[in-house]
Scaffold this active site. Structure first.
Site, mmCIF file in Angstrom:
data_model
loop_
_atom_site.group_PDB
_atom_site.id
_atom_site.type_symbol
_atom_site.label_atom_id
_atom_site.label_comp_id
_atom_site.label_asym_id
_atom_site.label_seq_id
_atom_site.Cartn_x
_atom_site.Cartn_y
_atom_site.Cartn_z
ATOM 1 C CG HIS A 1 -5.761 -2.080 8.290
ATOM 2 N ND1 HIS A 1 -6.241 -0.752 9.525
ATOM 3 C CD2 HIS A 1 -4.748 -2.109 8.621
ATOM 4 C CE1 HIS A 1 -5.289 -0.135 9.918
ATOM 5 N NE2 HIS A 1 -3.623 -0.900 9.708
ATOM 6 C CG ASP B 1 -0.428 -0.224 2.507
ATOM 7 O OD1 ASP B 1 1.083 -0.640 2.503
ATOM 8 O OD2 ASP B 1 -1.577 -1.167 3.726
ATOM 9 C CG ASP C 1 -8.960 -0.848 12.001
ATOM 10 O OD1 ASP C 1 -7.621 -1.829 11.819
ATOM 11 O OD2 ASP C 1 -9.142 -0.034 11.680
ATOM 12 C CD GLU D 1 -8.383 1.655 7.415
ATOM 13 O OE1 GLU D 1 -8.643 0.426 8.604
ATOM 14 O OE2 GLU D 1 -7.841 2.780 8.088
HETATM 15 C C1 GLP Z 1 -0.228 0.461 8.781
HETATM 16 C C2 GLP Z 1 -0.154 -0.807 7.828
HETATM 17 C C3 GLP Z 1 -0.792 -2.174 7.827
HETATM 18 C C4 GLP Z 1 0.497 -2.619 9.110
HETATM 19 C C5 GLP Z 1 -0.273 -2.269 9.627
HETATM 20 C C6 GLP Z 1 0.450 -2.276 11.404
HETATM 21 O O1 GLP Z 1 -1.875 0.169 8.745
HETATM 22 N N1 GLP Z 1 -0.734 -0.074 6.162
HETATM 23 O O2 GLP Z 1 0.082 -3.042 6.261
HETATM 24 O O3 GLP Z 1 -0.253 -3.951 9.086
HETATM 25 O O4 GLP Z 1 -0.365 -0.612 10.016
HETATM 26 O O5 GLP Z 1 1.415 -1.603 11.904
HETATM 27 P P1 GLP Z 1 1.987 -1.760 12.801
HETATM 28 O O6 GLP Z 1 2.998 -3.454 12.520
HETATM 29 O O7 GLP Z 1 2.985 -0.598 13.024
HETATM 30 O O8 GLP Z 1 1.277 -2.457 13.902
#
Ligand code: GLP
Length: 260
Positions: A138, A67, A136, A143
């Site tokens: 995702h 992304d 959440d 989302e």
């Molecule tokens: C972002 C990314 C996701 C990731 C998520 C969790 O929103 N787009 O790909 O899995 O954050 O982040 P973290 O690993 O920092 O908890």
């Protein structure tokens, strides 16, 4: 779905890094699906170490980011293209041009999303996709209520995700509202998916997505339909799992020769 519960995030690192080493030995020109966020950083560090000390090579491999934020200027430290280069790909031997991500600066964002999705399919598809999970539920930036069959597209971030990610920016005002993200349908085409979840703030999402019904409200629950997904969580993220003991037993009895 295989669920592996480890004591700490550090204990997850060799398990996941071994999956990369095995894949790249068997298929040096593998297509890797890369995730941003803090969760995969330990794995990337270990892959860099294996590259420097053990000759693990990415020279024939290619990668696709999950992304990208829309509108962050090129080279912005929190743009996912910059992040992945800084934290991983520039520190190993990917060829120039072998590391791809959605173009969050495209004039025609809708077309850029379609083109990116097609590029993944045309590459032959992703062999190994690493994923984090949002609090959440995702995956990538899909989302809650994202279509479980969705393809790469333009999405609006929830306020919860913007607040979660604000720690990387000066304030929440700096967090973009829009993103381009691979769809859940796109991600589901990866041949092997490894989803990581660490920390107590992921416990509800991990429980809902692994043990709850498959539903758009919990995007990662779609992975229950995937033929080869490995979920690696630490004890904190696993604290709400009802089948916790079963997952521990299954992993402890797994034959040595069988990898994730
Ligand atoms: C972002 C990314 C996701 C990731 C998520 C969790 O929103 N787009 O790909 O899995 O954050 O982040 P973290 O690993 O920092 O908890």
């Amino acid at each position: 779905m295989e669920v592996v519960i480890v004591d700490t995030p550090t204990d997850a690192v060799p398990i996941v890094a071994d999956a990369y080493s095995k894949l790249l030995t068997e298929k040096p020109d593998a297509i890797l699906g890369l995730a941003t966020g803090s969760t995969p950083l330990g794995v990337y560090k270990e892959l860099i170490r294996r590259h420097k000390e053990q000759g693990l090579s990415f020279a024939q491999a290619r990668s696709f980011n999950l992304d990208e934020y829309v509108g962050l200027p090129e080279g912005h430290p929190e743009a996912y293209a910059t992040f992945i280069r800084r934290e991983f790909t520039d520190q190993v031997d990917f060829r120039p041009g072998a590391v791809k991500g959605p173009n969050g600066l495209a004039e025609d964002l809708l077309q850029a999303a379609i083109d990116y999705d097609n590029e993944i399919v045309d590459s032959g598809g992703i062999d190994l996709q690493i994923l984090g999970i949002g609090s959440d539920g995702h995956i990538a930036f899909n989302e809650p209520m994202s279509s479980l069959g969705s393809r790469t597209r333009l999405k609006t971030l929830t306020e919860q995700t913007r607040a979660d990610n604000a720690r990387f920016f000066d304030s929440i005002d700096g967090v973009p509202r829009l993103c381009l993200t691979q769809g859940i349908g796109t991600i589901m085409e990866a041949r092997h998916i490894v989803m990581l979840g660490f920390g107590e703030n992921k416990a509800d999402a991990v429980h809902a997505c692994i043990e709850g019904p498959i539903m758009a409200k919990w995007p990662a629950s779609a992975l229950q339909l995937h033929p080869h997904t490995t979920v690696v969580v630490d004890e904190a993220a696993a604290s709400r799992l009802e089948e916790h003991d079963y997952y521990k037993t299954t992993w402890s009895k797994k034959p040595d020769w069988q990898s994730i």
